[in-house]
Write an enzyme that holds these catalytic residues in place. Sequence first.
Site, short mmCIF file in Angstrom:
data_model
loop_
_atom_site.label_atom_id
_atom_site.label_comp_id
_atom_site.label_asym_id
_atom_site.label_seq_id
_atom_site.Cartn_x
_atom_site.Cartn_y
_atom_site.Cartn_z
N TRP A 166 0.83 -1.21 0.00
CA TRP A 166 0.00 0.00 0.00
C TRP A 166 0.86 1.25 0.00
O TRP A 166 0.54 2.23 -0.67
CB TRP A 166 -0.96 -0.01 1.18
N ASP A 216 -1.37 6.67 6.36
CA ASP A 216 -2.47 5.77 6.03
C ASP A 216 -2.62 4.83 7.23
O ASP A 216 -1.73 4.03 7.51
CB ASP A 216 -2.11 4.99 4.76
N LYS A 230 -11.63 -1.83 7.10
CA LYS A 230 -10.76 -2.73 7.85
C LYS A 230 -11.20 -2.78 9.31
O LYS A 230 -11.45 -3.84 9.83
CB LYS A 230 -9.29 -2.26 7.75
C1 PLP Z 1 -6.94 -1.98 2.26
C2 PLP Z 1 -5.93 -0.94 2.33
C3 PLP Z 1 -5.82 0.06 1.34
C4 PLP Z 1 -6.71 0.09 0.12
O1 PLP Z 1 -8.00 0.41 0.46
P1 PLP Z 1 -9.13 0.66 -0.64
O2 PLP Z 1 -10.22 1.26 0.19
O3 PLP Z 1 -9.49 -0.68 -1.21
O4 PLP Z 1 -8.60 1.58 -1.65
C5 PLP Z 1 -4.88 1.05 1.52
N1 PLP Z 1 -4.07 1.06 2.58
C6 PLP Z 1 -4.13 0.11 3.54
C7 PLP Z 1 -3.20 0.18 4.70
C8 PLP Z 1 -5.07 -0.91 3.44
O5 PLP Z 1 -5.12 -1.84 4.40
#
Ligand code: PLP
Length: 360
Positions: A101, A171, A195
């Site tokens: 990511w 993030d 998540k």
């Molecule tokens: C799942 C995830 C993403 C991507 O998320 P989307 O909503 O599918 O774009 C980005 N960063 C992290 C840390 C993730 O776990």
Amino acid sequence: MSRVYNFSAGPAVLPEEVLKEAALEMLDYKGSGMSVMEMSHRSKVYDTIIKEAEQDLRDLMNIPDNYKVLFLQGGASLQFAMIPMNLMKNKKAGYIVTGQWAKKAYQEASLYGEAIKLASSEDQTFSYIPDCSNLAIPEDLDYVYICENNTIYGTKYKTLPNTKGHTLVADVSSCFLSEPVDVTKYGVIYGGVQKNIGPAGVVIVIIRKDLITEDTLPGTPTMMKYQIHADNDSLYNTPPAYGIYICGKVFKWLKNMGGLSAMKERNEEKAKILYDFLDESKMFRGTVVKEDRSLMNVPFVTGNEELDAKFVQEAAAEGFVNLKGHRTVGGMRASIYNAMPKEGVEKLVAFMKKFEEENA
Ligand SMILES: *Cc1c(COP(=O)(O)O)cnc(C)c1O
């Protein structure tokens, strides 16, 4: 009806109390005669839902007044572009690449300016967090970017990088609300909610107000300007209304559980049960260095692909589902987010012990 123990990395398990409450309110939300899915986002009743959600999140995370909370769409992945479009004033940003990511965010930023890889753990399949206490950081960087918890690899920063005064952008998709945070250390904290908070379709961005400006990169679409969403309190266009309502319920659930300090304690206790077993097992082992272990995502392997597959299959038959590891790591991964009860982890470990005995 029978519920499984869902160890999915995302979309993931939600608190049962929240799902039940939502079910009760499905046809008639608090005497409105309609579902939250059916109501105007400009209605008084919805206004209360979104305002309460924001306030509860502010209470949980202790978000200071000089930060704006935005409820947006497009997944965490759209932020990979939105961040550089809004923050790359010098067209130069630093990225610490600790997984897929972070790497995707780094690659996306390079479409808009100079993205500098400040550090990486790709040399060891992202199984650790690099030392970020004294990185060579160019003076004119607009921000330093991290992915704080690496969902796929199961690592987490235990201390934030020394950004040497630069704005930190994080993030936190897979560790959102898993423990207390000091919001003031960040310029931007963001994450997709699927998540650890709610249904896919909502992204929460917590951004320091001085970073919200009209000065975006040329060609930035209106919908991708933080300022538009900030000026309109996340109601510039139709927001992901139902998803925000569920997030709001999860915030209340977290408050009832005792807030983020209590969650941290609970999450540490849960993770310890699994990690202790991985450390003593002769068959299973964790894949990342101990100091950087995530409380939320726990990858592990047997070292034998056939045995891994057998385990995943037999576990699913017993009601422990979505344990297959990410395709880039192999093996297994147990995601044990806030809503995974301790009992789920205990039962999983008991099953792993039994499997180990039977397959020794
Ligand atoms: C799942 C995830 C993403 C991507 O998320 P989307 O909503 O599918 O774009 C980005 N960063 C992290 C840390 C993730 O776990």
